[in-house]
Enzyme design. Structure first.
Site, mmCIF file in Angstrom:
data_model
loop_
_atom_site.group_PDB
_atom_site.id
_atom_site.type_symbol
_atom_site.label_atom_id
_atom_site.label_comp_id
_atom_site.label_asym_id
_atom_site.label_seq_id
_atom_site.Cartn_x
_atom_site.Cartn_y
_atom_site.Cartn_z
ATOM 1 N N ARG A 157 0.843 -1.186 0.000
ATOM 2 C CA ARG A 157 0.000 0.000 0.000
ATOM 3 C C ARG A 157 0.886 1.247 0.000
ATOM 4 O O ARG A 157 1.632 1.478 0.969
ATOM 5 C CB ARG A 157 -0.911 0.015 1.230
ATOM 6 C CG ARG A 157 -1.831 -1.207 1.358
ATOM 7 C CD ARG A 157 -2.886 -1.229 0.270
ATOM 8 N NE ARG A 157 -3.703 -2.434 0.298
ATOM 9 C CZ ARG A 157 -4.907 -2.504 0.842
ATOM 10 N NH1 ARG A 157 -5.436 -1.455 1.426
ATOM 11 N NH2 ARG A 157 -5.591 -3.631 0.797
ATOM 12 N N SER A 176 -11.288 -6.684 7.095
ATOM 13 C CA SER A 176 -12.304 -6.101 6.228
ATOM 14 C C SER A 176 -12.819 -7.216 5.329
ATOM 15 O O SER A 176 -12.035 -8.024 4.823
ATOM 16 C CB SER A 176 -11.711 -4.974 5.387
ATOM 17 O OG SER A 176 -12.708 -4.350 4.612
ATOM 18 N N ARG A 225 -1.039 -6.636 12.321
ATOM 19 C CA ARG A 225 -1.953 -5.870 13.171
ATOM 20 C C ARG A 225 -2.627 -6.776 14.197
ATOM 21 O O ARG A 225 -2.766 -6.403 15.373
ATOM 22 C CB ARG A 225 -3.000 -5.155 12.321
ATOM 23 C CG ARG A 225 -3.832 -4.177 13.120
ATOM 24 C CD ARG A 225 -4.850 -3.450 12.253
ATOM 25 N NE ARG A 225 -4.245 -2.458 11.383
ATOM 26 C CZ ARG A 225 -4.936 -1.589 10.660
ATOM 27 N NH1 ARG A 225 -6.273 -1.610 10.706
ATOM 28 N NH2 ARG A 225 -4.333 -0.716 9.886
ATOM 29 N N GLU A 262 -9.574 -2.101 14.025
ATOM 30 C CA GLU A 262 -10.034 -2.971 12.942
ATOM 31 C C GLU A 262 -8.917 -3.931 12.536
ATOM 32 O O GLU A 262 -7.798 -3.512 12.282
ATOM 33 C CB GLU A 262 -10.441 -2.130 11.728
ATOM 34 C CG GLU A 262 -10.805 -2.944 10.500
ATOM 35 C CD GLU A 262 -10.158 -2.403 9.231
ATOM 36 O OE1 GLU A 262 -9.656 -3.220 8.448
ATOM 37 O OE2 GLU A 262 -10.150 -1.173 9.059
ATOM 38 N N GLU A 291 0.634 4.289 0.770
ATOM 39 C CA GLU A 291 -0.027 5.334 1.541
ATOM 40 C C GLU A 291 1.002 6.041 2.403
ATOM 41 O O GLU A 291 1.775 5.402 3.114
ATOM 42 C CB GLU A 291 -1.128 4.716 2.421
ATOM 43 C CG GLU A 291 -2.229 4.045 1.595
ATOM 44 C CD GLU A 291 -3.126 3.147 2.434
ATOM 45 O OE1 GLU A 291 -2.696 2.751 3.535
ATOM 46 O OE2 GLU A 291 -4.239 2.836 1.995
ATOM 47 N N ARG A 318 -0.340 1.940 13.343
ATOM 48 C CA ARG A 318 -1.159 0.797 12.940
ATOM 49 C C ARG A 318 -1.032 0.445 11.463
ATOM 50 O O ARG A 318 -1.717 -0.442 10.987
ATOM 51 C CB ARG A 318 -2.628 1.067 13.284
ATOM 52 C CG ARG A 318 -3.203 2.286 12.617
ATOM 53 C CD ARG A 318 -4.504 2.738 13.243
ATOM 54 N NE ARG A 318 -5.633 1.900 12.912
ATOM 55 C CZ ARG A 318 -6.870 2.085 13.366
ATOM 56 N NH1 ARG A 318 -7.127 3.092 14.189
ATOM 57 N NH2 ARG A 318 -7.849 1.278 13.016
ATOM 58 N N HIS A 319 -0.167 1.154 10.718
ATOM 59 C CA HIS A 319 -0.049 0.931 9.286
ATOM 60 C C HIS A 319 1.362 0.541 8.866
ATOM 61 O O HIS A 319 2.351 1.007 9.446
ATOM 62 C CB HIS A 319 -0.450 2.191 8.510
ATOM 63 C CG HIS A 319 -1.909 2.493 8.560
ATOM 64 N ND1 HIS A 319 -2.439 3.404 9.442
ATOM 65 C CD2 HIS A 319 -2.950 2.014 7.837
ATOM 66 C CE1 HIS A 319 -3.752 3.466 9.265
ATOM 67 N NE2 HIS A 319 -4.085 2.631 8.299
#
Length: 446
Positions: free
Chosen positions: A217, A372, A420, A369, A219, A225-226
């Site tokens: 990713r 998903s 995670r 979370e 991002e 958390r990423h």
């Protein structure tokens, strides 16, 4: 050498077999041979202490007249096991001899036995090739390994087939700009942000499929958390009634995984001061709309945006922990704007499609979370309409969409970020410490 001579059996070896530190209690009063790393050392003049670390734990070794190499040197120690209530595991080794197998050529940049995750975290990651040897660090990675093992074992027991999908792709599974670009022999290509599109195609082959593989990713976040590369545990299953079948599967997996951790990682959880949660037989469900209303009315937290923000996730989990004694909660019925283009629309009470809501869900665990998922679109025209609604290029998606002309069954699935989940289970504040060699926006080494 004659034929009869060559046929003579070799003389039995008198060398002691290797003993692991965790098994010293089985050899009380007996000679043993240990191999491992110098975890710590002390020289008190006439007596030397070596804490030896191997893959199973640590052992205190005591001798005299020893030449102590630098910490992290790999050594072989032979000696006699003696009970000692203050030693790790209740036993120590009285050293007869110590052989240096490979000496450290310089002092470690980190004092591994004294490392703490909340002290100089960037330094620990800069020297990850050494810091990963720490007892706490490897405990986290072992727990993650057991989660992955449980994932394989449970899904195979449920009739799933493991697949491998491309990590160099021509288009993203979820659209958007969070894709790493690369030059593929003069053409634009990307690192896969998800195996989603391929695992859906493979439902038409095996009906039930899963994959354990890294995803990427692009991002530019800098949160605890990423990660920009992480290990994704992906599932897709065909011939479902709706998303409840998918949630029930994940419920079963979580139950199985936690039992596996109780059997295999009790020592690691004790070392890290963490507890393994009980998984409800039926994890509570709440719609996104109801969840937003609950955290506002009960906690006074106003939720912005189209999803739950991190504080809302934390408060929602707090509510279900207090009211239903559950560390887990499914948040369901996400709006179309908060889900990828392939998510199936929900139905109204009269059976017609609701264009505003989907059959997508998230699983929250201890305030964050971790999953998903949802039911996917399986009808060709509905998929085309969704691609258009998301302003995506039909031609660019044709390698995926064409299969839906050929009888795809109702299907759905989910994806779990292994790091995670590991971090949340163990109370690790930053997900980077739940990966051996993390990749974030500032880190490409080691």
């Amino acid at each position: 050498m004659t034929t009869s001579e060559s046929a003579q059996p070799a003389a039995p070896s008198t060398r002691l077999p290797r003993t692991l530190t965790r098994d010293l209690g089985q050899h009380d009063g007996q000679p043993v041979r240990l191999q491992g790393f110098v975890h710590a050392r002390r020289d008190l003049g006439g007596v030397q202490f070596v804490v030896l670390r191997d893959k199973s734990g640590v052992a205190q070794c005591v001798g005299s007249g020893l030449h102590l190499p630098l910490p992290e040197s790999s050594v072989e120690i032979t000696g006699t096991v003696k009970a000692h209530k203050k030693a790790p595991g209740g036993f120590e080794v009285q050293v007869g001899s110590m052989k240096v197998l490979s000496a450290a050529t310089q002092a470690s940049p980190l004092e591994i036995p004294k490392m703490e995750w909340n002290v100089n975290p960037e330094t620990m990651l800069d020297y990850r090739y050494v810091s990963v040897r720490g007892l706490r660090e490897r405990a986290a990675l072992k727990v993650q390994g057991e989660i992955v093992y449980a994932f394989h074992t449970y899904l195979r027991g449920q009739g799933f087939t493991e697949i491998s999908t491309p990590k160099i792709v021509s288009a993203g599974a979820e659209g958007g700009a969070n894709l790493f670009k690369l030059d593929y022999f003069g053409e634009q290509a990307y690192l896969a942000q998800s195996p989603q599109l391929y695992k859906q195609i493979m439902v038409g082959v095996f009906e039930r499929v899963y994959e354990v593989a890294p995803v990427y990713r692009a991002e530019e976040h800098a949160t605890s958390r990423h990660l920009n590369e992480y290990l994704s545990l992906d599932v897709e299953m065909g011939f479902i009634d709706d998303e409840e079948d998918v949630m029930n599967l994940e419920n079963g997996f979580m139950t199985f995984a936690m039992e596996r951790l109780r059997e295999s990682c009790a020592a690691e959880f004790e070392l890290l001061g963490a507890t393994i949660p009980e998984v409800p037989r039926h994890i509570p469900r709440i719609t996104l709309l109801e969840a937003r209303k609950l955290v506002t009315e009960k906690f006074g937290h106003q939720v912005g945006g189209k999803d739950l923000d991190p504080e809302a996730e934390r408060l929602l989990c707090q509510h279900f922990s207090e009211t239903e004694n559950s560390d887990f909660v499914f948040v369901t019925k996400y709006p179309r704007a908060a889900r990828p283009f392939y998510t199936h629309a929900d139905h109204t009470e009269d059976g017609s499609l609701n264009p505003d809501l989907t059959r997508g869900f998230d699983l929250l665990f201890r305030g964050i979370e971790i999953t998903s998922g949802g039911q996917r679109i399986h009808e060709y025209q509905m998929l085309m309409n969704s691609i258009d609604a998301y302003k995506m290029n039909r031609e660019a998606m044709s390698g995926y969409s064409e299969v839906f002309k050929y009888g795809m069954p109702p299907h759905g699935g989910f994806a779990i970020g292994a790091e995670r989940l590991t971090a949340r289970l163990l109370g690790i504040a930053n997900v980077r410490y739940a990966r051996a060699f993390p990749r974030d926006r500032n880190r490409l080494t080691p």
